[in-house]
Design an enzyme around this catalytic site. Structure first.
Site, PDB file in Angstrom:
ATOM      1  CG  ASP A  49       1.320   0.079   4.846  1.00  0.00           C
ATOM      2  OD1 ASP A  49       1.022   0.756   5.852  1.00  0.00           O
ATOM      3  OD2 ASP A  49       0.629  -0.860   4.440  1.00  0.00           O
ATOM      4  CD  GLU A  50       6.539   2.923  -2.135  1.00  0.00           C
ATOM      5  OE1 GLU A  50       7.464   3.332  -2.867  1.00  0.00           O
ATOM      6  OE2 GLU A  50       5.436   2.528  -2.591  1.00  0.00           O
ATOM      7  N   GLY A  51       5.413   4.956   2.265  1.00  0.00           N
ATOM      8  CA  GLY A  51       5.883   6.239   2.764  1.00  0.00           C
ATOM      9  C   GLY A  51       6.197   6.217   4.248  1.00  0.00           C
ATOM     10  CG  ASP A  72      -2.023   0.986   1.135  1.00  0.00           C
ATOM     11  OD1 ASP A  72      -1.728   2.174   0.904  1.00  0.00           O
ATOM     12  OD2 ASP A  72      -3.188   0.587   1.297  1.00  0.00           O
TER      13      ASP A  72
END
Length: 549
Positions: free
Chosen positions: A250-252, A247
């Site tokens: 979540d990556e950020g 998602d």
């Protein structure tokens, strides 16, 4: 503060893959383009003052997203790599501390203790995180020890391969096999006795998202099957998400954890008044922003609006309420295609449509040429178009085209907005003096053009670099006289003008940072790659782990 270019992290040039779905979406908003094209044509040919479009405003009012609750991690106590500037120091053990696999006296042990803190944990724990990005796949092999109540990071081994999984559209088995060279490195690094207890996860990012649900699902299924049958590494206990598309939020957030953990702003022993960094990541297909806004509680409505952008993170004994957003389609490679498509469209408005052997493109450096792919409404309508910077290439004229692509004037349903109609608290109001860390392409495109040691970098610096790059070779040779590395970096890269201009527009027009705002770029801290992978690995080893039978 941050290291120069990592020798093991090649530039992410090219690697766009055959994905079509997201680009067609990015070539989007034909109605908006049609409305604005006349304005764009006027700006295209006449010098004007650069202006910011519209005012800030946001979209969505859903439930609060509650993040992951982490146990506080002890500091990693790294020794700086020769190319690094050290992160904040701590009182450390008076023993040699390995900072790489090569300097580790025994990969099965740790120099920090001889027995684990708990009898239920292993002394040493490895974790494998595979970043399946839009331009390539990368493996991060992390070593942790369990001398304390929670795993403590020691060092990583990093490798990458190209192209990314999204380049294998319709070929899921080949996509899965492309990861073999990365997993073979893991077999060399992780001691045999620990392999069956070393969790592995594959997190695909924007490139695979853009491939479409059916094809991406086939590729992920093939990757999962190959890992299960060909390699000894287990999936973490929450195995359903071990091989998946990450998602964007979540990556950020994971990237924010990585940077602020390594910079000692969120650990349990960090100073209570430590100033946390905003983390801005620019990939090939998407870009992310994560920061911790501070609101003036004396003013009405001075709080972060509820929605998917709101992320409550418990880490190091504190709760952080973060703003995060991932802009799919606004990565650098997708921005290139969007700009080229708009230039091609504007060219058809100026000609009868026939006999165009070459199109003038203001976003290519003067005196350079490039054959670009223009995606049509269907694959059979795709075209290759020759474009040239000619004498119109320039930062100001390119910036006017980029501003149209940025959709700054999109409808803003929940105010304030950044761009593309996305809600974001005003950085000027809620993060006026906070530190800003730029990752990935921000680093790759600016670092080679900057003198050593790093100067103070501001938003205006990016505009200055773009101005000189867009003017072509005579300007390059004047500014970078005697700097063979910078000249080599620019050689045969006509889109460097576009890249720098888009990056500046993203920060100045999109997020509305002032020209004088200082920023920092980073690739590594003490030999550890910045990005989301370490944050995700911390979450993985902090949970329940099961060994493979």
């Amino acid at each position: 503060m941050f290291s120069p270019r990592s020798s093991n992290y090649e530039r992410l040039e090219g690697g766009m893959g055959p994905s079509r779905l997201g680009v067609r979406n990015f070539a989007w908003k034909k109605l908006a383009i049609a409305v604005t094209v006349l304005v764009g044509l006027v700006w295209f040919f006449q010098p004007t003052e650069r202006t910011l479009w519209g005012t800030k405003e946001p979209v969505w009012t859903g439930p609060v997203k509650t993040g992951i609750d982490y146990d506080p991690l002890p500091p990693p106590y790294p020794t700086p790599h020769e190319d690094d500037v050290a992160a904040p120091t701590h009182t450390t053990p008076s023993v040699p501390r390995p900072t790489s696999f090569e300097s580790d006296p025994d990969p099965l042990k740790t120099v920090y203790c001889t027995t684990p803190h708990s009898s239920t944990t292993r002394l040493v724990q490895y974790a494998l995180m595979i970043d399946a990005g839009s331009t390539g796949s990368r493996i991060h092999i992390y070593k942790f020890h369990n001398c304390g109540p929670s795993p403590t990071y020691e060092y990583e081994v990093f490798r990458q391969t190209k192209p990314g999984l999204s380049a294998y559209s319709g070929k899921p088995e080949q996509a899965a096999a492309s990861l073999d060279k990365l997993l073979d490195v893991a077999l060399q690094i992780v001691p045999e006795a620990l392999r069956k207890c070393t969790p592995v996860a594959v997190k695909a990012t924007a490139g695979l998202r853009l491939l479409g649900q059916a094809q991406s699902a086939e590729i992920l299924a093939a990757v999962r099957h190959r890992l299960e049958t060909q390699y000894p590494f287990p999936f973490p206990s929450a195995g359903a998400d071990a091989v998946s598309i990450m998602d964007g939020k979540d990556e950020g957030v994971y990237a924010w954890i990585t940077a602020n953990y390594l910079l000692d702003t969120i650990r349990a022993d960090s100073p209570p008044d430590a100033q946390r960094y905003a983390v801005l990541d620019l990939g090939g297909a998407s870009t992310q922003i994560v920061f911790e806004p501070v609101f003036d509680t004396t003013k009405p409505d001075s709080a972060l609006q509820d929605g998917e952008h709101k992320y409550e993170l418990k880490f190091g004994g504190r709760t952080h309420v973060l703003y995060q957003h991932s802009y799919l389609g606004y990565g650098l490679m997708r921005a290139r295609r969007g700009v080229h498509k708009l230039v091609d469209f504007m060219s058809t408005m100026r000609t009868s449509g026939g006999g165009r052997s070459e199109i003038a493109n203001p976003c290519l450096s003067r005196g350079t040429k490039r054959v670009v792919d223009i995606l049509g409404p269907t694959p059979d309508k795709d075209r290759k178009v020759a474009m040239a910077g000619e004498d119109i290439g320039g930062f100001e004229s390119c910036n006017r085209v980029v501003e149209l692509v940025m959709a700054k004037d999109a409808i803003c349903e929940v105010k304030p907005c950044s761009f593309d109609g996305v809600y974001q608290p005003s950085l000027l109001d809620t993060f006026p003096n906070g530190k800003i860390l730029l990752l990935s392409y921000f680093y790759d495109r600016t670092k080679p053009l900057l003198p050593t040691p790093f100067p103070d970098l501001t938003i205006a610096t990016l505009a200055e670099l773009a101005t000189d790059v867009c003017l072509g070779r005579p300007s390059w040779e004047k500014r970078w006289a005697g700097n063979a590395d910078a000249l080599e970096e620019l050689e045969n890269r006509p889109e460097y003008c576009l890249d720098l201009t888009f990056m500046h527009a993203l920060l100045r027009l999109g997020y509305e940072f002032g020209d004088a705002r200082q920023v920092e770029i980073g690739k590594q801290i003490n030999g550890t790659e910045l990005g989301w992978a370490l944050g995700a690995a911390i979450a993985m080893v902090g949970g329940e782990l099961e060994c493979k039978v």
